[in-house]
Scaffold this motif. Structure first.
Motif, mmCIF file in Angstrom:
data_model
loop_
_atom_site.group_PDB
_atom_site.id
_atom_site.type_symbol
_atom_site.label_atom_id
_atom_site.label_comp_id
_atom_site.label_asym_id
_atom_site.label_seq_id
_atom_site.Cartn_x
_atom_site.Cartn_y
_atom_site.Cartn_z
ATOM 1 N N MET A 219 0.842 -1.178 0.000
ATOM 2 C CA MET A 219 0.000 0.000 0.000
ATOM 3 C C MET A 219 0.883 1.235 0.000
ATOM 4 N N SER A 220 0.742 2.111 -0.963
ATOM 5 C CA SER A 220 1.580 3.302 -1.029
ATOM 6 C C SER A 220 0.817 4.509 -0.536
ATOM 7 N N LEU A 221 1.574 5.520 -0.183
ATOM 8 C CA LEU A 221 0.946 6.759 0.249
ATOM 9 C C LEU A 221 0.234 7.401 -0.928
ATOM 10 N N PRO A 222 -0.953 7.964 -0.725
ATOM 11 C CA PRO A 222 -1.639 8.642 -1.812
ATOM 12 C C PRO A 222 -0.908 9.912 -2.178
ATOM 13 N N LYS A 223 -1.082 10.327 -3.430
ATOM 14 C CA LYS A 223 -0.544 11.614 -3.832
ATOM 15 C C LYS A 223 -1.338 12.701 -3.116
ATOM 16 N N ALA A 224 -0.595 13.557 -2.436
ATOM 17 C CA ALA A 224 -1.264 14.558 -1.602
ATOM 18 C C ALA A 224 -1.703 15.749 -2.435
ATOM 19 N N THR A 225 -2.940 16.142 -2.283
ATOM 20 C CA THR A 225 -3.431 17.373 -2.884
ATOM 21 C C THR A 225 -3.845 18.351 -1.804
ATOM 22 N N SER A 226 -4.002 17.890 -0.584
ATOM 23 C CA SER A 226 -4.439 18.752 0.505
ATOM 24 C C SER A 226 -3.352 19.735 0.881
ATOM 25 N N LEU A 227 -3.769 20.968 1.150
ATOM 26 C CA LEU A 227 -2.826 21.979 1.571
ATOM 27 C C LEU A 227 -2.265 21.675 2.953
ATOM 28 N N THR A 228 -2.873 20.761 3.688
ATOM 29 C CA THR A 228 -2.358 20.402 5.005
ATOM 30 C C THR A 228 -1.335 19.270 4.923
ATOM 31 N N GLU A 229 -1.083 18.726 3.752
ATOM 32 C CA GLU A 229 -0.115 17.649 3.588
ATOM 33 C C GLU A 229 1.041 18.045 2.675
ATOM 34 N N THR A 230 0.769 18.851 1.678
ATOM 35 C CA THR A 230 1.759 19.179 0.679
ATOM 36 C C THR A 230 2.593 20.378 1.119
ATOM 37 N N LEU A 231 3.897 20.291 0.877
ATOM 38 C CA LEU A 231 4.813 21.382 1.179
ATOM 39 C C LEU A 231 5.136 22.125 -0.116
ATOM 40 N N TYR A 232 4.999 23.438 -0.062
ATOM 41 C CA TYR A 232 5.146 24.268 -1.260
ATOM 42 C C TYR A 232 6.340 25.196 -1.145
ATOM 43 N N SER A 233 6.799 25.640 -2.299
ATOM 44 C CA SER A 233 7.801 26.700 -2.336
ATOM 45 C C SER A 233 7.143 28.030 -1.996
ATOM 46 N N ALA A 234 7.957 29.018 -1.663
ATOM 47 C CA ALA A 234 7.424 30.346 -1.368
ATOM 48 C C ALA A 234 6.709 30.929 -2.578
ATOM 49 N N ASP A 235 7.256 30.712 -3.763
ATOM 50 C CA ASP A 235 6.614 31.237 -4.978
ATOM 51 C C ASP A 235 5.236 30.622 -5.181
ATOM 52 N N ALA A 236 5.123 29.311 -4.946
ATOM 53 C CA ALA A 236 3.836 28.648 -5.128
ATOM 54 C C ALA A 236 2.808 29.162 -4.132
ATOM 55 N N VAL A 237 3.227 29.387 -2.885
ATOM 56 C CA VAL A 237 2.284 29.890 -1.882
ATOM 57 C C VAL A 237 1.801 31.290 -2.265
ATOM 58 N N ARG A 238 2.707 32.112 -2.760
ATOM 59 C CA ARG A 238 2.284 33.451 -3.183
ATOM 60 C C ARG A 238 1.315 33.378 -4.354
ATOM 61 N N ALA A 239 1.514 32.399 -5.246
ATOM 62 C CA ALA A 239 0.589 32.235 -6.361
ATOM 63 C C ALA A 239 -0.789 31.790 -5.871
ATOM 64 N N ILE A 240 -0.819 30.891 -4.892
ATOM 65 C CA ILE A 240 -2.098 30.465 -4.318
ATOM 66 C C ILE A 240 -2.777 31.639 -3.632
ATOM 67 N N ASP A 241 -1.985 32.431 -2.917
ATOM 68 C CA ASP A 241 -2.505 33.630 -2.267
ATOM 69 C C ASP A 241 -3.117 34.578 -3.301
ATOM 70 N N GLY A 242 -2.410 34.752 -4.424
ATOM 71 C CA GLY A 242 -2.934 35.617 -5.475
ATOM 72 C C GLY A 242 -4.210 35.078 -6.078
#
Length: 522
Positions: free
Chosen positions: A1-24
């Motif tokens: 059994m493998s870990l699922p690919k995370a899409t939740s913002l509470t599981e995935t770690l993002y770069s600073a640029d990606a977080v700013r894009a989500i914020d935008g």
């Protein structure tokens, strides 16, 4: 059994640029304005402050020039409205503020917050400033800042760290690279960090755990439903609670032949303990059979310590070959040495085609050879071994641990476990895994040998390389954390981890054990 690919913002770690894009995206596509988002962030930070330090009466808020500074001005306004004594320090000139950050500054002034510029606090006046604020709020430098903080921020950061006050960081500790966790200069050492929108990778890897303290995540907007809206994460955060369900379950009719036979090849002269630590850890992790192949002079001490092991003294490769043939998987490297004996042992192990865990001197020997890419091994380097594998320096590895693990995986194949705070597991899948948490008590010799044994013990029980690796890393840390509760950090030994493994595993399988016991005849 493998870990699922995370899409939740509470599981995935993002770069600073990606977080700013989500914020935008939130600001541009939803009905939430940038200023409203800033108010929510400030409110969440203030609530965490009051929950963490419920008796606080005074706070000192340090504000920068960007949106992070705007968050700080609104935290100060919240504190003022709730009757706290507030000292608000502008490290950057308020007239440089623009947009939402300027609106936040104006609101703080309207709510009665007095703002004083940092340069108006000469060194002999700072003691009085910090006496007025047992809690400091750091809102100086946000996710958009990389590189060494310049003056006057460096001076303010150093003064905060030396003040003796508790510190709450807003979004990220000032000076910490929000993407890589690197610390190129002065960095706020926070007791608590409240971070927003999505998890920043830098909080969890490299120096992030050291400077972030307790991390609290506040998404601020429910309408996202956990979606990243086109932004790719850097890694998936995992921990013991999240992966322990992958542990293989044991039927009532289980026997040792169902749980694999692990061979540990380790321990040249003078390094017999390394192989024994790995072999005993594998046995404590549930391997059905464990064989230790080591120098003959280590046999008696190994059996005295752990008589359940099958221990063979090996002086030549011809004695190792039948042991390899009988094994389901092999751990090679702890205490192996780089002399002729270790080289011969490693050559036979690499040629076996069996699933492998390669650690310590096995990696050092591999760094001297032409790269051999294969899919049947797990490499478990610490930063020094990773540097040798890639021909880099340790600071270069630590500057971007996720990228370093990915480069090793692409060069050598298989699965890579890069040890250290924010352990990285990369198997070539879409996103690497980052183990949340760290334990300074593990900074002692032999801890990596135990991890190799835990990993090998899980691997022979039928789990694949990526799952075994994530599970082993998380189990190893969970056992270390539990052992530290009674032993502390400074006195923690690898054997303490081994002794604690059954407790952690027993808790994870407790419901199964109770069910079996409840149905047993009396």
């Amino acid at each position: 059994m493998s870990l699922p690919k995370a899409t939740s913002l509470t599981e995935t770690l993002y770069s600073a640029d990606a977080v700013r894009a989500i914020d935008g995206y939130i600001i541009n596509k939803s009905e939430v304005s940038g200023f409203e988002l800033m108010q929510r962030a400030a409110g969440a930070a203030f609530r965490r402050l009051m929950k963490q330090w419920p008796d606080v009466q005074q706070v000192v808020v340090f504000c920068g020039a960007g949106n992070n500074g705007g968050d700080g001005y609104l935290v100060a306004a919240n504190a003022k409205r709730h009757g706290l004594e507030v000292r608000c320090v502008a490290v950057s000139a308020p007239e440089k503020l623009k947009g939402d950050a300027d609106s936040a500054y104006q609101k703080a002034l309207a709510d009665g917050v007095e703002v004083t510029r940092w340069e108006r606090y000469p060194e002999d006046a700072r003691a009085e400033l910090f006496r007025a604020g047992p809690v400091i709020v750091d809102a100086m430098l946000g996710t958009g800042v990389t590189g060494e903080p310049r003056q006057p921020f460096r001076q303010a950061i150093e003064a905060c760290n030396q003040s003796g006050c508790a510190i709450l960081a807003v979004d990220v500790p000032s000076g910490l690279d929000a993407t890589t966790g690197a610390t190129p200069g002065a960095v706020i050492k926070a007791d608590v960090t409240v971070t927003f929108i999505a998890l920043k990778a830098g909080l969890y890897i490299a120096q992030g755990p050291e400077f972030s303290g307790l991390i609290h995540f506040e998404p601020l907007v429910d309408a996202l439903d956990g979606e990243s809206h086109g932004q790719s994460g850097l890694a998936v955060k995992f921990d013991w609670d999240g992966v322990q369900s992958m542990l293989p379950r044991r039927p009532v009719t289980a026997h040792k032949g169902r749980f694999g036979h692990l061979l540990v090849v380790a321990g040249d002269r003078g390094f017999g303990g390394a192989g024994l630590l790995a072999a005993e850890a594998a046995a404590r992790t549930g391997a059905g059979l464990v064989t230790l192949a080591t120098r003959p002079e280590h046999v008696s001490s190994a059996l005295a310590r752990c008589p359940s092991l099958m221990v063979h003294g090996v002086t030549h490769g011809s004695e190792l070959s039948p042991l390899i043939e009988a094994a389901d998987a092999i751990v090679c490297g702890p205490g192996l040495g780089k002399a002729a004996w270790g080289q011969q042992m490693l050559q036979l192990v690499l040629a076996s085609g069996k699933p492998l865990v390669l650690d310590a001197d096995a990696l050092n020997l591999m760094a001297l050879r032409v790269a051999m890419k294969a899919d049947n091994h797990v490499l478990t380097p610490h930063p020094g071994e990773a540097a040798r594998l890639l021909g880099l320096t340790v600071p270069e590895i630590e500057a971007d641990r996720v990228a370093a693990a990915r480069h090793i995986q692409r060069q050598f194949g298989g699965t890579v476990l890069l040890k250290g705070a924010g352990t990285v597991v990369d198997s070539g899948e879409e996103l690497p895994g980052v183990l949340g948490g760290s334990n300074p008590g593990m900074a002692t010799g032999g801890m990596g040998d135990v991890l190799s044994g835990v990993l090998g013990g899980l691997l022979v029980q039928g789990l694949g390389l990526p799952d075994s690796t994530r599970l082993a890393a998380a189990l190893h840390l969970a056992a270390a954390n539990r052992a530290a509760m009674s032993k502390g950090y400074m006195g923690l030994l690898p054997t303490d981890i081994i002794d604690t493994l059954p407790t952690i595993l027993g808790e994870a399988e407790g419901s199964v054990v109770r069910a079996i016991a409840g149905g047993a005849s009396t």
